[in-house]
Design an enzyme around this catalytic site. Structure first.
Site, PDB file in Angstrom:
ATOM      1  CG  ASP A  68      -0.300  -0.424   2.515  1.00 36.31           C
ATOM      2  OD1 ASP A  68       0.950  -0.475   2.566  1.00 36.31           O
ATOM      3  OD2 ASP A  68      -1.024  -0.702   3.477  1.00 36.31           O
ATOM      4  CG  ASP A 143      -8.729  -0.843  11.502  1.00 34.22           C
ATOM      5  OD1 ASP A 143      -7.776  -1.594  11.167  1.00 34.22           O
ATOM      6  OD2 ASP A 143      -9.112   0.110  10.797  1.00 34.22           O
ATOM      7  CG  HIS A 145      -5.708  -2.047   8.648  1.00 28.19           C
ATOM      8  ND1 HIS A 145      -5.741  -0.680   8.785  1.00 28.19           N
ATOM      9  CD2 HIS A 145      -4.444  -2.400   8.983  1.00 28.19           C
ATOM     10  CE1 HIS A 145      -4.557  -0.250   9.176  1.00 28.19           C
ATOM     11  NE2 HIS A 145      -3.763  -1.261   9.307  1.00 28.19           N
ATOM     12  CD  GLU A 150      -8.424   1.250   7.396  1.00 26.72           C
ATOM     13  OE1 GLU A 150      -8.440   0.347   8.256  1.00 26.72           O
ATOM     14  OE2 GLU A 150      -7.661   2.229   7.481  1.00 26.72           O
TER      15      GLU A 150
HETATM   16  P1  PGA Z   1       2.070  -1.434  12.741  1.00 26.42           P
HETATM   17  O1  PGA Z   1       0.932  -1.478  11.635  1.00 26.42           O
HETATM   18  O2  PGA Z   1       3.080  -2.468  12.349  1.00 26.42           O
HETATM   19  O3  PGA Z   1       2.642  -0.046  12.650  1.00 26.42           O
HETATM   20  O4  PGA Z   1       1.426  -1.731  14.046  1.00 26.42           O
HETATM   21  C1  PGA Z   1       0.427  -2.710  11.267  1.00 26.42           C
HETATM   22  C2  PGA Z   1      -0.551  -2.538  10.142  1.00 26.42           C
HETATM   23  O5  PGA Z   1      -1.237  -1.520  10.089  1.00 26.42           O
HETATM   24  O6  PGA Z   1      -0.624  -3.447   9.310  1.00 26.42           O
END
Ligand code: PGA
Length: 268
Positions: A68, A143, A145, A150
């Protein structure tokens, strides 16, 4: 059990183990296609992969596709790293510039293109032309994702432009933008993301999560109902080979029945 859960003592051990899984794939299949992730969690994995490269791990035939990118952000090498919050820059600084992968084999979504929707279609096509993703590295958002899929993202979704959830904007502000001196309203609200179907077509998934803040969402994703409200719950129905590597803090929310399975399958 459709996937293997490995619980390691701490973040460092988790990172080492994840790097070993990826390195093993490269040794077995030197021209493999890797799906790569950004975020704070994969940092340690990249650190150990760089160390392994220094000891001989060869990336010269590997192809990569990143999950992404923020819409509107692109790599700006003339700007201090912290000030360039693009995921492309993160990948460059934290991993790609330290290994021997040829630039033409690196695929990153470009957040600054004129026609992002068209770009997403081309990105999907490029993955297809490369023969699909052999191993996809994934984190999990608070959340639930995967990439920027999302809550509510269809399991049939493809690479596309999405609106970020408020929770993700807050998390990314706290983890990245704040320390670099940005205000919360400077965090992009839109992004490009590989879709759920794109991710689920990868032949192997490797999900990593660390820390107590991920414990509750992991328990829901791994042991709750499979639902598009929690993208990562799709792992329960995934048909390929999936490994979830957690540290003890992240595994804390898992219910006893699963813990017994974990006790049997874990490698400390
Ligand atoms: P993070 O993000 O490694 O910064 O906790 C994980 C994600 O959003 O996939």
């Amino acid at each position: 059990m459709p996937y293997t859960v490995v619980v390691k003592k701490d973040y460092d051990e988790l990172s080492k183990h994840a790097a070993r899984v990826i390195a093993e794939r490269i040794r077995v299949q030197p021209d493999c296609v890797l799906g790569l992730a950004t975020g704070s969690t994969p940092r340690g994995t990249y650190h150990y992969l760089i160390e392994m490269h220094r000891q001989g791990l060869d990336f010269s035939k590997v192809k990569t596709f990143n999950l992404d990118e923020y819409l509107g952000l692109g790599i700006r090498l003339d700007t201090p790293y912290a000030q360039d919050q693009s995921y492309a820059r993160f990948m460059h600084e934290e991993f790609l510039r330290h290994i021997n992968i040829p630039a033409k084999q690196i695929n990153l979504p470009v957040g600054t293109v004129k026609d992002p929707e068209q770009f997403c279609l081309q990105y999907e096509e490029a993955i297809h032309k490369a023969g699909g993703i052999d191993l996809q590295l994934l984190g999990i958002g608070s959340d639930g994702h995967w990439a920027f899929n999302e809550p509510g993202s269809s399991f049939f979704s493809r690479t596309r432009v999405v609106d970020l959830a408020e929770q993700t904007i807050e998390d990314n502000y706290q983890s990245f933008f704040k320390d670099a001196g940005f205000s919360k309203d400077q965090v992009p609200r839109k992004a490009m993301t590989m879709g759920m179907a794109t991710i689920l077509e990868a032949r192997e998934l490797l999900m990593i999560a660390s820390g107590e803040k991920k414990a509750s969402i992991l328990a829901k994703a791994l042991q709750g109902p499979v639902t598009c409200k929690i993208a990562a719950s799709a792992i329960q129905n995934y048909s390929g080979q999936a490994t979830v590597i957690l540290d003890e803090a992240a595994a804390r929310g898992l219910k006893p029945s699963r813990s017994e399975d974990i006790a049997q399958s874990c490698v400390h």
